[in-house]
Structures are given as structure tokens and as C-alpha cells.
Design a protein around this motif. Structure first.
Motif, PDB file in Angstrom:
ATOM      1  N   UNK A  54      81.859  -1.832 112.260  1.00 24.19           N
ATOM      2  CA  UNK A  54      81.151  -0.551 112.206  1.00 24.19           C
ATOM      3  C   UNK A  54      80.412  -0.446 110.872  1.00 24.19           C
ATOM      4  N   UNK A  55      79.158  -0.007 110.893  1.00 22.29           N
ATOM      5  CA  UNK A  55      78.375   0.036 109.662  1.00 22.29           C
ATOM      6  C   UNK A  55      78.879   1.143 108.732  1.00 22.29           C
ATOM      7  N   UNK A  56      78.865   0.829 107.448  1.00 22.67           N
ATOM      8  CA  UNK A  56      79.412   1.714 106.423  1.00 22.67           C
ATOM      9  C   UNK A  56      78.541   1.555 105.182  1.00 22.67           C
ATOM     10  N   UNK A  57      78.129   2.671 104.596  1.00 21.24           N
ATOM     11  CA  UNK A  57      77.340   2.628 103.358  1.00 21.24           C
ATOM     12  C   UNK A  57      78.233   3.162 102.238  1.00 21.24           C
ATOM     13  N   UNK A  58      78.593   2.284 101.276  1.00 20.29           N
ATOM     14  CA  UNK A  58      79.535   2.691 100.230  1.00 20.29           C
ATOM     15  C   UNK A  58      79.032   3.838  99.358  1.00 20.29           C
ATOM     16  N   UNK A  59      77.718   4.073  99.373  1.00 21.61           N
ATOM     17  CA  UNK A  59      77.175   5.162  98.552  1.00 21.61           C
ATOM     18  C   UNK A  59      77.000   6.463  99.330  1.00 21.61           C
ATOM     19  N   UNK A 117      80.172   8.744 104.825  1.00 19.49           N
ATOM     20  CA  UNK A 117      80.958   7.520 105.046  1.00 19.49           C
ATOM     21  C   UNK A 117      82.249   7.597 104.230  1.00 19.49           C
ATOM     22  N   UNK A 118      82.161   8.153 103.014  1.00 20.74           N
ATOM     23  CA  UNK A 118      83.360   8.283 102.169  1.00 20.74           C
ATOM     24  C   UNK A 118      84.337   9.280 102.796  1.00 20.74           C
ATOM     25  N   UNK A 119      83.824  10.351 103.376  1.00 23.11           N
ATOM     26  CA  UNK A 119      84.701  11.312 104.069  1.00 23.11           C
ATOM     27  C   UNK A 119      85.338  10.631 105.287  1.00 23.11           C
ATOM     28  N   UNK A 120      84.531   9.868 106.044  1.00 19.98           N
ATOM     29  CA  UNK A 120      85.052   9.181 107.240  1.00 19.98           C
ATOM     30  C   UNK A 120      86.129   8.164 106.857  1.00 19.98           C
ATOM     31  N   UNK A 154      80.250  14.204 113.004  1.00 20.14           N
ATOM     32  CA  UNK A 154      79.582  12.966 112.553  1.00 20.14           C
ATOM     33  C   UNK A 154      80.126  11.754 113.311  1.00 20.14           C
ATOM     34  N   UNK A 155      79.253  10.756 113.528  1.00 22.63           N
ATOM     35  CA  UNK A 155      79.775   9.467 113.981  1.00 22.63           C
ATOM     36  C   UNK A 155      80.436   8.797 112.777  1.00 22.63           C
ATOM     37  N   UNK A 156      81.477   8.021 112.978  1.00 27.66           N
ATOM     38  CA  UNK A 156      82.082   7.297 111.852  1.00 27.66           C
ATOM     39  C   UNK A 156      81.148   6.203 111.346  1.00 27.66           C
ATOM     40  N   UNK A 157      80.356   5.651 112.249  1.00 28.38           N
ATOM     41  CA  UNK A 157      79.388   4.616 111.861  1.00 28.38           C
ATOM     42  C   UNK A 157      78.247   5.252 111.083  1.00 28.38           C
ATOM     43  N   UNK A 210      64.559  19.084 106.917  1.00 24.42           N
ATOM     44  CA  UNK A 210      65.483  19.721 105.978  1.00 24.42           C
ATOM     45  C   UNK A 210      66.812  19.011 105.835  1.00 24.42           C
ATOM     46  N   UNK A 211      66.855  17.721 106.198  1.00 17.28           N
ATOM     47  CA  UNK A 211      68.117  16.979 106.088  1.00 17.28           C
ATOM     48  C   UNK A 211      68.444  16.692 104.629  1.00 17.28           C
ATOM     49  N   UNK A 212      69.693  16.992 104.241  1.00 12.11           N
ATOM     50  CA  UNK A 212      70.108  16.768 102.851  1.00 12.11           C
ATOM     51  C   UNK A 212      71.052  15.573 102.727  1.00 12.11           C
ATOM     52  N   UNK A 213      71.905  15.387 103.707  1.00 16.36           N
ATOM     53  CA  UNK A 213      72.850  14.258 103.684  1.00 16.36           C
ATOM     54  C   UNK A 213      72.392  13.253 104.738  1.00 16.36           C
TER      55      UNK A 213
END
Ligand code: 5GP
Ligand code: ZN
Length: 115
Positions: free
Chosen positions: A1-6, A10-13, A45-48, A95-98
Motif C-alpha cells: 500500500x502506498x505511503x508518503x512519510x511526509x 499517512x502518519x495518522x493512518x 480517508x483511504x489508508x493508501x 480549497x484542499x489543504x491536506x
């Protein structure tokens, strides 16, 4: 599953940043928004790591369907009985922030802070 360390979500997931979770399964996580616009305001949110709705591929259709299908069940579980709003902000003009795909689900008595 794709994960972005920054990526914040993703950190919450991954459990690296705490969140008030209301639902978790293999593919999805739902938690309360830290700055709610309505009495009940959760983020699905999707975990990916999918940055925006515009990055979703046809292979994600079932995942997107599950995000939408979860909304009414969660609102019922959270005591929202008089309707709710679902919002996905996409990209700068949206208006997307995250930049990790998320669906806002908001309910409870009005007036709301936003929208
Ligand atoms: P957007 O504007 O990208 O659609 O919405 C991002 C949402 O994420 C905002 O409603 C904001 O309050 C929420 N948010 C930002 N950082 C955090 C965080 O660290 N924890 C939680 N639970 N929500 C966050
Ligand atoms: Zn992410």
C-alpha cells in the motif's frame, strides 16, 4: 500500500500521530476533524496515499464507493439523525489543504462554522 512519510494523514493512518478514531478497517480510517465546522465532523480517508480525488484511478472505484457508503452508517452511529453534508475538496481551486484524499462528513444542528 502506498505511503508518503511526509504526509500528515499517512502518519495518522500509521498511528504515528494520534487522532480520535471512529472507524477503522483494512482500507479505510475515519477520525474526528481537529477543527470541526459542525457539531459532528469526521474525515473518511483511504489508508493508501492517494493525494487528491483527481489522482484516483478506475481501480479505486470500489474504495471510493466504500467511503461514500460508510458515511450514513457512521452518522447514524454518531447520533446524527437529521441529515449531513459530504464534501471532498480537490486541488488548489477546490480549497484542499491536506494532500491525502479525504471526505468530510458533517452533521448535527446548525448553524455551522463553515459552509
Ligand atoms: P481540506 O481543506 O484539505 O479539505 O481539509 C483538511 C482538514 O483536515 C481540515 O478540516 C483540518 O481541520 C483537518 N486537519 C488538519 N490537520 C489535522 C490533524 O492533525 N488532525 C485532524 N484530526 N484533522 C486535521
Ligand atoms: Zn498520505
Amino acid at each position: 500500500m502506498s505511503h508518503d512519510p511526509n504526509c500528515l494523514f499517512c502518519k495518522i493512518a500509521a498511528g504515528q500521530i494520534p487522532a480520535k478514531k471512529v472507524h477503522e478497517d483494512d482500507d479505510l480510517l475515519v477520525f474526528h476533524d481537529i477543527n470541526p465546522w459542525a457539531p459532528v465532523h469526521v474525515l473518511v480517508i483511504p489508508k493508501a496515499h492517494i493525494p487528491t480525488l483527481a489522482d484516483a484511478q478506475p481501480g479505486h472505484d470500489a474504495l471510493l464507493g466504500r467511503m461514500l457508503g460508510l458515511a450514513p452508517r457512521l452518522m447514524k452511529q454518531l447520533g446524527v439523525s437529521n441529515g449531513f453534508r459530504t464534501v471532498i475538496n480537490t486541488g488548489p481551486d477546490g480549497g484542499q489543504e491536506v494532500y491525502h484524499l479525504h471526505m468530510h462528513v458533517m452533521g448535527g444542528p446548525r448553524p455551522w462554522a463553515k459552509g
